[in-house]
Design a protein around this motif. Structure first.
Motif, PDB file in Angstrom:
ATOM      1  N   GLU A   1      42.595  25.742  52.856  1.00 45.34           N
ATOM      2  CA  GLU A   1      41.588  26.320  53.747  1.00 45.34           C
ATOM      3  C   GLU A   1      42.098  27.537  54.498  1.00 45.34           C
ATOM      4  OE1 GLU A   1      40.068  23.321  56.369  1.00 45.34           O
ATOM      5  OE2 GLU A   1      39.505  22.011  54.713  1.00 45.34           O
TER       6      GLU A   1
ATOM      7  N   ARG B   1      41.929  28.493  45.708  1.00 43.53           N
ATOM      8  CA  ARG B   1      42.383  28.963  47.021  1.00 43.53           C
ATOM      9  C   ARG B   1      43.889  28.779  47.157  1.00 43.53           C
ATOM     10  NH1 ARG B   1      40.261  30.476  50.707  1.00 43.53           N
ATOM     11  NH2 ARG B   1      38.151  31.227  50.416  1.00 43.53           N
TER      12      ARG B   1
ATOM     13  N   GLN C   1      25.968  31.678  52.307  1.00 42.23           N
ATOM     14  CA  GLN C   1      25.431  32.647  53.264  1.00 42.23           C
ATOM     15  C   GLN C   1      24.735  33.806  52.570  1.00 42.23           C
ATOM     16  OE1 GLN C   1      28.094  33.562  56.788  1.00 42.23           O
ATOM     17  NE2 GLN C   1      29.479  32.273  55.643  1.00 42.23           N
ATOM     18  N   LEU C   2      25.270  34.212  51.432  1.00 42.45           N
ATOM     19  CA  LEU C   2      24.710  35.378  50.739  1.00 42.45           C
ATOM     20  C   LEU C   2      23.412  35.038  50.008  1.00 42.45           C
ATOM     21  CD1 LEU C   2      27.837  37.113  49.147  1.00 42.45           C
ATOM     22  CD2 LEU C   2      26.390  37.981  50.994  1.00 42.45           C
TER      23      LEU C   2
ATOM     24  N   MET D   1      40.141  41.532  45.811  1.00 44.41           N
ATOM     25  CA  MET D   1      39.918  40.096  45.689  1.00 44.41           C
ATOM     26  C   MET D   1      40.867  39.305  46.590  1.00 44.41           C
ATOM     27  SD  MET D   1      39.682  37.919  42.179  1.00 44.41           S
ATOM     28  CE  MET D   1      39.211  36.191  42.177  1.00 44.41           C
ATOM     29  N   ARG D   2      42.104  39.767  46.690  1.00 43.33           N
ATOM     30  CA  ARG D   2      43.074  39.080  47.557  1.00 43.33           C
ATOM     31  C   ARG D   2      42.592  39.101  48.998  1.00 43.33           C
ATOM     32  NH1 ARG D   2      47.088  37.234  46.852  1.00 43.33           N
ATOM     33  NH2 ARG D   2      47.698  36.746  44.740  1.00 43.33           N
TER      34      ARG D   2
ATOM     35  N   MET E   1      39.597  39.333  50.119  1.00 40.56           N
ATOM     36  CA  MET E   1      38.414  38.501  50.344  1.00 40.56           C
ATOM     37  C   MET E   1      38.718  37.015  50.221  1.00 40.56           C
ATOM     38  SD  MET E   1      35.103  40.626  49.168  1.00 40.56           S
ATOM     39  CE  MET E   1      35.580  41.075  47.535  1.00 40.56           C
ATOM     40  N   MET E   2      39.631  36.666  49.326  1.00 44.06           N
ATOM     41  CA  MET E   2      40.015  35.254  49.232  1.00 44.06           C
ATOM     42  C   MET E   2      40.789  34.829  50.482  1.00 44.06           C
ATOM     43  SD  MET E   2      38.975  33.802  46.375  1.00 44.06           S
ATOM     44  CE  MET E   2      40.060  32.391  46.276  1.00 44.06           C
TER      45      MET E   2
ATOM     46  N   VAL F   1      40.160  35.642  53.436  1.00 44.98           N
ATOM     47  CA  VAL F   1      39.183  35.246  54.453  1.00 44.98           C
ATOM     48  C   VAL F   1      38.661  33.864  54.081  1.00 44.98           C
ATOM     49  CG1 VAL F   1      37.040  35.824  55.594  1.00 44.98           C
ATOM     50  CG2 VAL F   1      38.509  37.634  54.728  1.00 44.98           C
ATOM     51  N   GLY F   2      39.141  32.877  54.811  1.00 40.57           N
ATOM     52  CA  GLY F   2      38.836  31.491  54.459  1.00 40.57           C
ATOM     53  C   GLY F   2      37.350  31.176  54.491  1.00 40.57           C
ATOM     54  N   GLU F   3      37.055  29.902  54.477  1.00 39.57           N
ATOM     55  CA  GLU F   3      35.667  29.464  54.387  1.00 39.57           C
ATOM     56  C   GLU F   3      35.022  29.289  55.753  1.00 39.57           C
ATOM     57  OE1 GLU F   3      34.657  30.018  51.317  1.00 39.57           O
ATOM     58  OE2 GLU F   3      34.048  27.991  50.796  1.00 39.57           O
TER      59      GLU F   3
ATOM     60  N   ASP G   1      32.360  35.152  58.538  1.00 42.23           N
ATOM     61  CA  ASP G   1      30.976  35.478  58.880  1.00 42.23           C
ATOM     62  C   ASP G   1      30.797  36.977  59.081  1.00 42.23           C
ATOM     63  OD1 ASP G   1      30.557  32.804  58.751  1.00 42.23           O
ATOM     64  OD2 ASP G   1      30.507  32.474  60.914  1.00 42.23           O
TER      65      ASP G   1
ATOM     66  N   VAL H   1      30.771  38.773  55.744  1.00 41.83           N
ATOM     67  CA  VAL H   1      29.518  38.568  55.018  1.00 41.83           C
ATOM     68  C   VAL H   1      28.428  39.473  55.568  1.00 41.83           C
ATOM     69  CG1 VAL H   1      27.631  36.938  54.647  1.00 41.83           C
ATOM     70  CG2 VAL H   1      29.979  36.213  54.256  1.00 41.83           C
TER      71      VAL H   1
ATOM     72  N   LEU I   1      29.556  42.227  52.816  1.00 48.41           N
ATOM     73  CA  LEU I   1      29.244  41.523  51.566  1.00 48.41           C
ATOM     74  C   LEU I   1      27.739  41.474  51.287  1.00 48.41           C
ATOM     75  CD1 LEU I   1      31.796  38.567  51.489  1.00 48.41           C
ATOM     76  CD2 LEU I   1      31.810  40.689  50.181  1.00 48.41           C
ATOM     77  N   ARG I   2      26.947  41.271  52.335  1.00 43.67           N
ATOM     78  CA  ARG I   2      25.501  41.153  52.107  1.00 43.67           C
ATOM     79  C   ARG I   2      24.945  42.434  51.494  1.00 43.67           C
ATOM     80  NH1 ARG I   2      22.468  37.286  53.421  1.00 43.67           N
ATOM     81  NH2 ARG I   2      23.795  36.464  55.080  1.00 43.67           N
TER      82      ARG I   2
ATOM     83  N   TYR J   1      25.865  42.477  47.874  1.00 47.21           N
ATOM     84  CA  TYR J   1      25.110  41.462  47.139  1.00 47.21           C
ATOM     85  C   TYR J   1      23.653  41.890  46.959  1.00 47.21           C
ATOM     86  CZ  TYR J   1      23.233  36.897  45.827  1.00 47.21           C
ATOM     87  OH  TYR J   1      22.613  35.880  45.158  1.00 47.21           O
TER      88      TYR J   1
ATOM     89  N   PRO K   1      23.119  34.466  41.893  1.00 42.55           N
ATOM     90  CA  PRO K   1      24.416  34.193  42.529  1.00 42.55           C
ATOM     91  C   PRO K   1      25.480  33.773  41.523  1.00 42.55           C
ATOM     92  CG  PRO K   1      22.784  32.541  43.141  1.00 42.55           C
ATOM     93  CD  PRO K   1      22.036  33.649  42.484  1.00 42.55           C
TER      94      PRO K   1
ATOM     95  N   TYR L   1      29.070  35.856  40.827  1.00 44.70           N
ATOM     96  CA  TYR L   1      30.435  35.346  40.963  1.00 44.70           C
ATOM     97  C   TYR L   1      31.164  35.270  39.623  1.00 44.70           C
ATOM     98  CZ  TYR L   1      30.228  34.422  45.931  1.00 44.70           C
ATOM     99  OH  TYR L   1      30.163  34.580  47.283  1.00 44.70           O
TER     100      TYR L   1
ATOM    101  N   THR M   1      32.275  38.868  39.079  1.00 48.81           N
ATOM    102  CA  THR M   1      33.345  39.224  40.007  1.00 48.81           C
ATOM    103  C   THR M   1      34.664  38.554  39.612  1.00 48.81           C
ATOM    104  OG1 THR M   1      31.648  39.257  41.732  1.00 48.81           O
ATOM    105  CG2 THR M   1      33.942  39.372  42.439  1.00 48.81           C
TER     106      THR M   1
END
Lengths: 194, 194
Positions: free
Chosen positions: A23, A106, A168-169, B105-106, B108-109, B111-113, B119, B122, B126-127, B130, B146, B150, B153
């Motif tokens: 996480e 992850r 969210q997206l 990609m690194r 963005m990954m 940035v955890g969940e 937020d 996004v 990101l929005r 997208y 969606p 992904y 990506t």
DNA sequence: TCTTACACTAATCAATTGACCAGTGAAAGT
DNA sequence: ACTTTCACTGGTCAATTGATTAGTGTAAGA
């Protein structure tokens, strides 16, 4: 009775470490946070595992034990002679695994490019997985194998390891069973068509 | 002359932060390391950017400015009426971008969940990306969007953001021009076939 | 020319980090 | 019953963290 409790505690810690690290990343989570999640004190982590790095290795071992187990079940489940169906089923299995274990990608992305943990992970676990993939895909042009390997991995798992952002997206929850199904279908249709 | 130097220094810091964070993660890199990379002192980071979090946001802005720029160039480059060729070219552009900017990609990954940074990313960047993808793919079933997003990506970029591990596993360097080409060809053949 | 503005440095802060260590209590071996 | 083993706790350590602050030199404005 003494050793069983010991092993149970160790697994509790390892699981807490695996999910916490997946996480927040290795540096993003403290040994105290992991200990709290496992319901033990911080000192116990250095008692069972000498250092945070060793604990991380134990977590990696635990993760790849799960992966190996899933791989066994996957090949056991398909005694289908139709090679096209075998390919579809392989893709489907990867998608399902990715949805059930979003911590996988992850955890591996967290292992940076230059770190010592990266080399250990490659030699201890990743090479074995990669070799198996090579053995299962002798029909592919040799030069294409690494590319197909990463295409398959990224395409099947990224949506699940970014489920929060995806939600969210797009508004859909990729971890919902019907979306997992859809992902598998779409990817199989895209990759297995000849 | 004063402001130009100021802006140059700020960009120097932001670039150092972006690449350092992409390599080691937000928590994995210290402000001192970033400062050393940028060739300035640590105090200067909190002078220009109030906190490490703000610096991270600046790095994200810088990254997405690059992405937006690449997207503009990509659509400008294709005035090809053949829709199949357009699709192939889109895939190719994504692969090329991924190879030129493996930090994407690194970053963005990393940035955890659950984090607040997630937020913000996004909503701020990101929005927009997208939405553009949705607008460019009106022919797809709405529920598939969606998933395809992904899939595209992950499949196009993962190999580049794991180039070191890929090199160790397969022996090939995915960042080499001929391998980038190969990745684009394989992925385009897989995804664009009808 | 002189004075202000400000980009920048160096020293220092409290807080958090991973690791260490002396002690404890109960299970296991005798 | 008595001793030993050992999983486990609580407290402490130095090191590193992000942030703050006082001070400095030079370019810009008067």
């Amino acid at each position: 009775m003494r050793t069983e409790q010991r092993d149970a505690t160790r697994e509790q810690i390892v699981r807490a470490a695996l999910f916490a690290i997946s996480e927040s990343g290795y540096d993003g989570v403290s040994t105290r946070t992991i200990a709290a999640r496992a319901g033990v004190t911080q000192g116990l982590l250095t008692y069972h595992f000498k250092s945070k790095d060793v604990l991380w290795r134990a977590a990696a071992d635990y993760l790849f034990a799960t992966i190996d187990e899933a791989l066994e079940l996957a090949i056991a489940g398909l005694d289908n002679p139709n090679p096209k169906d075998v390919r579809r089923e392989t893709v489907r299995q990867m998608v399902i695994f990715g949805s059930k274990h979003p911590e996988t990608m992850r955890f591996m992305m967290d292992v940076g490019e230059t770190e010592s943990r990266g080399d250990w992970l490659v030699e201890t676990h990743l090479r074995r997985i990669y070799q198996r993939f090579c053995a299962d895909n002798t029909d592919l042009p040799k030069a294409d194998i690494p590319h197909v390997f990463y295409i398959l991995t990224g395409a099947s798992m990224m949506i699940f390891s970014n489920s929060s952002k995806c939600r969210q997206l797009s508004g859909i929850d990729p971890l919902a069973p019907e979306e997992v199904q859809r992902h598998a279908d779409i990817l199989a249709d895209l990759l297995v068509r000849d």
